[in-house]
Scaffold this motif. Structure first.
Motif, PDB file in Angstrom:
ATOM      1  N   MET A   1       0.848  -1.193   0.000  1.00  0.00           N
ATOM      2  CA  MET A   1       0.000   0.000   0.000  1.00  0.00           C
ATOM      3  C   MET A   1       0.886   1.246   0.000  1.00  0.00           C
ATOM      4  N   ARG A   2       0.593   2.164  -0.894  1.00  0.00           N
ATOM      5  CA  ARG A   2       1.328   3.424  -0.961  1.00  0.00           C
ATOM      6  C   ARG A   2       0.486   4.530  -0.336  1.00  0.00           C
ATOM      7  N   PHE A   3       1.111   5.342   0.508  1.00  0.00           N
ATOM      8  CA  PHE A   3       0.426   6.443   1.166  1.00  0.00           C
ATOM      9  C   PHE A   3       0.884   7.762   0.536  1.00  0.00           C
ATOM     10  N   ILE A   4      -0.067   8.578   0.069  1.00  0.00           N
ATOM     11  CA  ILE A   4       0.255   9.851  -0.568  1.00  0.00           C
ATOM     12  C   ILE A   4      -0.376  10.982   0.235  1.00  0.00           C
ATOM     13  N   ASP A   5       0.467  11.858   0.760  1.00  0.00           N
ATOM     14  CA  ASP A   5       0.007  12.989   1.561  1.00  0.00           C
ATOM     15  C   ASP A   5      -0.611  14.028   0.633  1.00  0.00           C
ATOM     16  N   LEU A   6      -1.851  14.431   0.903  1.00  0.00           N
ATOM     17  CA  LEU A   6      -2.563  15.390   0.067  1.00  0.00           C
ATOM     18  C   LEU A   6      -2.816  16.708   0.798  1.00  0.00           C
ATOM     19  N   SER A   7      -2.009  17.005   1.809  1.00  0.00           N
ATOM     20  CA  SER A   7      -2.244  18.163   2.657  1.00  0.00           C
ATOM     21  C   SER A   7      -1.119  19.182   2.551  1.00  0.00           C
ATOM     22  N   VAL A   8      -1.474  20.454   2.777  1.00  0.00           N
ATOM     23  CA  VAL A   8      -0.456  21.490   2.922  1.00  0.00           C
ATOM     24  C   VAL A   8      -0.022  21.542   4.388  1.00  0.00           C
ATOM     25  N   ILE A   9       1.058  22.252   4.645  1.00  0.00           N
ATOM     26  CA  ILE A   9       1.587  22.373   5.998  1.00  0.00           C
ATOM     27  C   ILE A   9       0.995  23.602   6.673  1.00  0.00           C
ATOM     28  N   LEU A  10       0.567  23.456   7.903  1.00  0.00           N
ATOM     29  CA  LEU A  10       0.142  24.616   8.688  1.00  0.00           C
ATOM     30  C   LEU A  10       1.380  25.418   9.059  1.00  0.00           C
ATOM     31  N   GLU A  11       1.452  26.655   8.576  1.00  0.00           N
ATOM     32  CA  GLU A  11       2.637  27.476   8.794  1.00  0.00           C
ATOM     33  C   GLU A  11       2.278  28.941   8.575  1.00  0.00           C
ATOM     34  N   PRO A  12       3.047  29.851   9.137  1.00  0.00           N
ATOM     35  CA  PRO A  12       2.853  31.274   8.823  1.00  0.00           C
ATOM     36  C   PRO A  12       3.203  31.504   7.352  1.00  0.00           C
ATOM     37  N   THR A  13       2.254  32.015   6.568  1.00  0.00           N
ATOM     38  CA  THR A  13       2.467  32.183   5.140  1.00  0.00           C
ATOM     39  C   THR A  13       1.526  33.237   4.581  1.00  0.00           C
ATOM     40  N   ARG A  14       1.932  33.868   3.499  1.00  0.00           N
ATOM     41  CA  ARG A  14       1.095  34.864   2.831  1.00  0.00           C
ATOM     42  C   ARG A  14      -0.130  34.227   2.184  1.00  0.00           C
ATOM     43  N   ALA A  15      -0.147  32.913   2.032  1.00  0.00           N
ATOM     44  CA  ALA A  15      -1.286  32.229   1.437  1.00  0.00           C
ATOM     45  C   ALA A  15      -2.501  32.211   2.355  1.00  0.00           C
ATOM     46  N   GLU A  16      -2.294  32.476   3.633  1.00  0.00           N
ATOM     47  CA  GLU A  16      -3.391  32.500   4.603  1.00  0.00           C
ATOM     48  C   GLU A  16      -3.760  33.951   4.903  1.00  0.00           C
ATOM     49  N   PRO A  17      -4.945  34.432   4.506  1.00  0.00           N
ATOM     50  CA  PRO A  17      -5.313  35.822   4.786  1.00  0.00           C
ATOM     51  C   PRO A  17      -5.470  36.108   6.277  1.00  0.00           C
ATOM     52  N   VAL A  18      -5.861  35.086   7.052  1.00  0.00           N
ATOM     53  CA  VAL A  18      -5.849  35.211   8.513  1.00  0.00           C
ATOM     54  C   VAL A  18      -4.557  34.557   8.992  1.00  0.00           C
ATOM     55  N   PRO A  19      -3.609  35.337   9.494  1.00  0.00           N
ATOM     56  CA  PRO A  19      -2.280  34.789   9.785  1.00  0.00           C
ATOM     57  C   PRO A  19      -2.316  33.629  10.778  1.00  0.00           C
ATOM     58  N   THR A  20      -1.532  32.615  10.482  1.00  0.00           N
ATOM     59  CA  THR A  20      -1.284  31.528  11.423  1.00  0.00           C
ATOM     60  C   THR A  20      -0.040  31.881  12.234  1.00  0.00           C
ATOM     61  N   GLU A  21      -0.136  31.767  13.536  1.00  0.00           N
ATOM     62  CA  GLU A  21       0.981  32.109  14.413  1.00  0.00           C
ATOM     63  C   GLU A  21       1.408  30.867  15.193  1.00  0.00           C
ATOM     64  N   ILE A  22       2.686  30.595  15.191  1.00  0.00           N
ATOM     65  CA  ILE A  22       3.225  29.455  15.940  1.00  0.00           C
ATOM     66  C   ILE A  22       4.311  29.967  16.871  1.00  0.00           C
ATOM     67  N   GLY A  23       4.132  29.753  18.164  1.00  0.00           N
ATOM     68  CA  GLY A  23       5.145  30.109  19.151  1.00  0.00           C
ATOM     69  C   GLY A  23       5.842  28.847  19.642  1.00  0.00           C
ATOM     70  N   TYR A  24       7.163  28.837  19.527  1.00  0.00           N
ATOM     71  CA  TYR A  24       7.936  27.639  19.870  1.00  0.00           C
ATOM     72  C   TYR A  24       8.570  27.799  21.251  1.00  0.00           C
ATOM     73  N   VAL A  25       8.307  26.828  22.115  1.00  0.00           N
ATOM     74  CA  VAL A  25       8.909  26.793  23.446  1.00  0.00           C
ATOM     75  C   VAL A  25      10.021  25.749  23.410  1.00  0.00           C
ATOM     76  N   SER A  26      11.248  26.178  23.700  1.00  0.00           N
ATOM     77  CA  SER A  26      12.404  25.289  23.592  1.00  0.00           C
ATOM     78  C   SER A  26      12.426  24.254  24.714  1.00  0.00           C
ATOM     79  N   HIS A  27      13.312  23.271  24.567  1.00  0.00           N
ATOM     80  CA  HIS A  27      13.464  22.262  25.614  1.00  0.00           C
ATOM     81  C   HIS A  27      13.919  22.899  26.927  1.00  0.00           C
ATOM     82  N   GLU A  28      14.789  23.893  26.827  1.00  0.00           N
ATOM     83  CA  GLU A  28      15.252  24.575  28.039  1.00  0.00           C
ATOM     84  C   GLU A  28      14.106  25.326  28.715  1.00  0.00           C
ATOM     85  N   GLU A  29      13.326  26.060  27.914  1.00  0.00           N
ATOM     86  CA  GLU A  29      12.177  26.775  28.465  1.00  0.00           C
ATOM     87  C   GLU A  29      11.141  25.796  28.998  1.00  0.00           C
ATOM     88  N   GLY A  30      11.003  24.659  28.327  1.00  0.00           N
ATOM     89  CA  GLY A  30      10.070  23.640  28.792  1.00  0.00           C
ATOM     90  C   GLY A  30      10.439  23.112  30.165  1.00  0.00           C
TER      91      GLY A  30
END
Length: 251
Positions: free
Chosen positions: A1-30
């Motif tokens: 069986m072959r699996f084909i991903d048909l999705s885009v990546i959730l990311e901050p991009t100009r393609a999204e008129p409502v901005p996607t925001e991702i805040g990364y907490v590092s291992h040290e901060e965690g």
């Protein structure tokens, strides 16, 4: 069986008129966060590190997602329209069909006639609950700003044709299922016709169905039918959409 991903990546991009925001907490901060209730910090953790995490701010319609009937209006077929967590799981794991309707905004939305031509070309007859994927090629513009403005969309008539054939899930590889926002608004300003505004979406007030928006890589599916699609949406209480990792399963 072959699996084909048909999705885009959730990311901050100009393609999204409502901005996607991702805040990364590092291992040290965690480590500082995890240790705080006990009054300790990263200095007390192995290698000075705890666990990382991310804070994500986005809409339920960001990235590849499934629209539920409640997105189109409060009622459908005379009953309260169902939200994303209320829909049957079996809708989202069915045989798939890819219909090629390439073009851009200049070609206008995909018509019923085009769908019929493509079904004839691939010698396929739709059956209830098939998941129909419409390939226009708009995903090539992801993640540019043009992704939001240069795509075809699907007509209400084409949508009705599929839904009346028993289809519950229809996917498209573009920002939206209807034509670009600017095109519809300009048509309304020119004609004053309300049916120029989101006609395929609003058809969902008459008949129950779901749209998958922002698919990608439909050209990687090696056959027009004879494969399965998995597109289970995330359960969000009373939401009109849910994100989905859409996958084609090809024998």
């Amino acid at each position: 069986m072959r699996f084909i991903d048909l999705s885009v990546i959730l990311e901050p991009t100009r393609a999204e008129p409502v901005p996607t925001e991702i805040g990364y907490v590092s291992h040290e901060e965690g480590a500082d966060i995890l240790g705080k209730p006990a009054g300790i910090d990263r200095r007390h953790f192995p290698d000075g590190m705890g666990l990382s995490l991310e804070y994500v701010r986005l809409t339920s319609h960001s990235g590849t997602h499934v629209d539920a009937p409640s997105h189109y209006g409060p009622t459908c077929e005379g009953a309260p329209a169902r939200s994303i967590e209320e829909l049957p799981l079996e809708w989202f794991f069915q045989d798939g069909v890819v219909l090629d309707c390439p073009g851009d905004v200049r070609d206008g939305p995909v018509t019923r006639g085009e769908l019929l031509e493509q079904l004839d070309r691939i010698e396929y007859r739709l059956k209830p609950l098939d998941i129909v994927l419409i390939r226009t090629g708009a995903d090539r513009l992801w993640p540019t700003a043009e992704y939001f403005t240069n795509f075809r969309g699907v007509t209400e008539d084409a949508t009705a044709f599929l839904v009346e054939a028993g289809i519950k899930v229809i996917g498209v590889d573009s920002f939206g299922f209807d034509p670009p926002f600017g095109e519809m608004l300009a048509e309304y300003e020119r004609t004053g016709r309300q049916d120029a505004l989101w006609p395929a979406h609003f058809y969902g007030r008459k008949r129950e169905y779901c749209q998958i928006e922002r698919l990608a890589y439909l050209d990687r599916i090696p056959r027009p039918h004879g494969f399965r699609v998995a597109c289970f949406p995330i359960k969000i209480k009373r939401a009109g959409a849910g994100w989905s990792r859409v996958v084609a399963l090809v024998p």
